[in-house]
Scaffold this motif. Sequence first.
Motif, PDB file in Angstrom:
ATOM      1  N   ASN A 178      -3.318 -66.823 -19.253  1.00 17.74           N
ATOM      2  CA  ASN A 178      -3.770 -65.768 -18.341  1.00 17.74           C
ATOM      3  C   ASN A 178      -5.295 -65.744 -18.257  1.00 17.74           C
ATOM      4  O   ASN A 178      -5.873 -65.653 -17.174  1.00 17.74           O
ATOM      5  N   ARG A 179      -5.936 -65.825 -19.409  1.00 17.17           N
ATOM      6  CA  ARG A 179      -7.403 -65.791 -19.447  1.00 17.17           C
ATOM      7  C   ARG A 179      -7.993 -66.969 -18.678  1.00 17.17           C
ATOM      8  O   ARG A 179      -8.914 -66.800 -17.857  1.00 17.17           O
ATOM      9  N   ARG A 195      -0.903 -72.920 -14.102  1.00 18.25           N
ATOM     10  CA  ARG A 195       0.247 -72.110 -13.688  1.00 18.25           C
ATOM     11  C   ARG A 195       1.573 -72.794 -14.026  1.00 18.25           C
ATOM     12  O   ARG A 195       2.536 -72.148 -14.424  1.00 18.25           O
ATOM     13  N   ARG A 198       2.112 -72.251 -17.661  1.00 18.51           N
ATOM     14  CA  ARG A 198       2.473 -70.865 -17.946  1.00 18.51           C
ATOM     15  C   ARG A 198       3.917 -70.574 -17.559  1.00 18.51           C
ATOM     16  O   ARG A 198       4.644 -69.901 -18.308  1.00 18.51           O
ATOM     17  N   GLU A 215       3.070 -60.484 -11.614  1.00 18.57           N
ATOM     18  CA  GLU A 215       1.736 -61.067 -11.516  1.00 18.57           C
ATOM     19  C   GLU A 215       0.767 -60.039 -10.958  1.00 18.57           C
ATOM     20  O   GLU A 215       1.055 -59.372  -9.957  1.00 18.57           O
ATOM     21  N   ALA A 220      -3.150 -62.953 -13.453  1.00 14.51           N
ATOM     22  CA  ALA A 220      -2.541 -62.866 -14.784  1.00 14.51           C
ATOM     23  C   ALA A 220      -1.086 -62.406 -14.666  1.00 14.51           C
ATOM     24  O   ALA A 220      -0.702 -61.746 -13.704  1.00 14.51           O
ATOM     25  N   LEU A 221      -0.286 -62.774 -15.660  1.00 13.91           N
ATOM     26  CA  LEU A 221       1.103 -62.334 -15.717  1.00 13.91           C
ATOM     27  C   LEU A 221       1.261 -61.221 -16.748  1.00 13.91           C
ATOM     28  O   LEU A 221       0.666 -61.273 -17.826  1.00 13.91           O
ATOM     29  N   THR A 222       2.090 -60.232 -16.399  1.00 12.90           N
ATOM     30  CA  THR A 222       2.504 -59.206 -17.349  1.00 12.90           C
ATOM     31  C   THR A 222       3.959 -59.480 -17.700  1.00 12.90           C
ATOM     32  O   THR A 222       4.807 -59.582 -16.809  1.00 12.90           O
ATOM     33  N   GLY A 234      -2.166 -59.172 -19.494  1.00 11.11           N
ATOM     34  CA  GLY A 234      -3.477 -59.798 -19.365  1.00 11.11           C
ATOM     35  C   GLY A 234      -3.711 -60.800 -20.479  1.00 11.11           C
ATOM     36  O   GLY A 234      -2.930 -61.725 -20.694  1.00 11.11           O
ATOM     37  N   THR A 235      -4.776 -60.597 -21.218  1.00 13.52           N
ATOM     38  CA  THR A 235      -5.117 -61.516 -22.311  1.00 13.52           C
ATOM     39  C   THR A 235      -4.640 -61.005 -23.666  1.00 13.52           C
ATOM     40  O   THR A 235      -4.996 -61.570 -24.698  1.00 13.52           O
TER      41      THR A 235
END
Length: 455
Positions: A178-179, A195, A198, A215, A220-222, A234-235
């Motif tokens: 994500n970061r 991506r 991920r 997203e 970023a993905l939650t 997030g991170t």
Amino acid sequence: MSLLSQIAFSGLRAAQTGLSTSGQNIANVNTPGFSRLNPVQVSLGGQGGLSAGGGVEVSSIRRLSNDFQNRQLWRATTEQSYFNGTQQYLTALEGLMSGEGSSISVGLDQFFAAVSEASSTPGSVALRQQVFSEARNLAQRFNGLGSNIDSQLSALQEQRQAMVGEMNGLSRNIAELNRQIVEAQSTGGDTSALRDHRESLVKDLSQYAGIRVNETPDGALTVAFDSGQPLVAGTSSAQLTVTRNAVGEQVMQLAFAGTGFPLDLNGLGGSLGGIQDVEFGQLRPQLQALRDMAGQMAQKINDTLATGFDLAGNPGQPLFTFNAASSTQLLSLSNLKPEELAFSDTAGESGNNKVLLELLDVRSQTITLNGSQVTLSDAYAGLLGQVASASRQNQADLKSATTVVQQAKAQRDSISAVSLDEEAVNLMTYQQAYQANMKVISTANELFDAMLAAF
């Protein structure tokens, strides 16, 4: 002629980008989780009403990935992993309980067969020894089965601990990606490979539990459990831990952003949910039922022997010792000699078999198991039937879930996977476009040279 050359050069650059894109797709045809790329071309306008245009430009390289189909694949993977995680223990338990060497039903048949044979000559030490030996074998069957179920429980708990470690690692890696994606996207960098990686990690995570994925605008993905507890935001990533409660059962804790709270393992889905359900739906209930069966059987046999007398005229003593606190030593034999088995209902009558016949009748007496009144043989048959039925249903569900996964993967691959046939056509198309644009450049140069020669 400069405008013609400019248009041709733009086409040349577009063809080069197309060739590079197809080359990247072909190079990654066997890369798990790779989403194929496609250059997006736009026409450039010219200047003035009589201008034919300004050529072509590659506005972006699009990553062909469908969020809906990815989520469908993740959900199907969760479902398949649930049944797959359950089946390994159901298969082992069914095979163990039905095995000739561990079946309680076989042990009961052999024990009561020895009792029946001794009833004709109750004073025979040899026949008494046979009863004693079969009693020891029966106790060993109870102990062996209890020990094996206990071993399965231990293996299951170790597997749960390993799964939690894998989930923690996957969550950390997703947070790190994500970061990187947020940073690259903010500067206009290429995030396609990040991506892909991920999404592959999210698919791996979906094997262990049902998850929700969203997203955010920054890329970023939650990620959270279906029940809502966060795994990645997030991170930041959550930390799962496994501990034991007062009765030795495993419990899970989830820590996120400095806050910790217990995690309900029921309804998690995936492999974690599967082993949770098989532990408390099959293994522990079967072990408890085996314990109840051993205790009531021992009590009935001991109570019957307590009414009789042995060959020396002494009152009857217990044959079995039941240990309710143990899973591996449920039953053991009392320190008796064959002569001390109390088969007679009258002291001093070695040929009396009244108690022996009552002992034989224990086979048809009922015990209470799971709220029902059943004989010893029917009790075990019922337990085995429950496991076999659960195993058959789970196998059918696993087969269906596997089909759904295959369909979901095929739908995902129809958009995202690389087709070598398609890329071969693309290569030919881009190559022809490249050569054609080179011809346009060559023509423009010839016209320019001809114009110079005219002066």
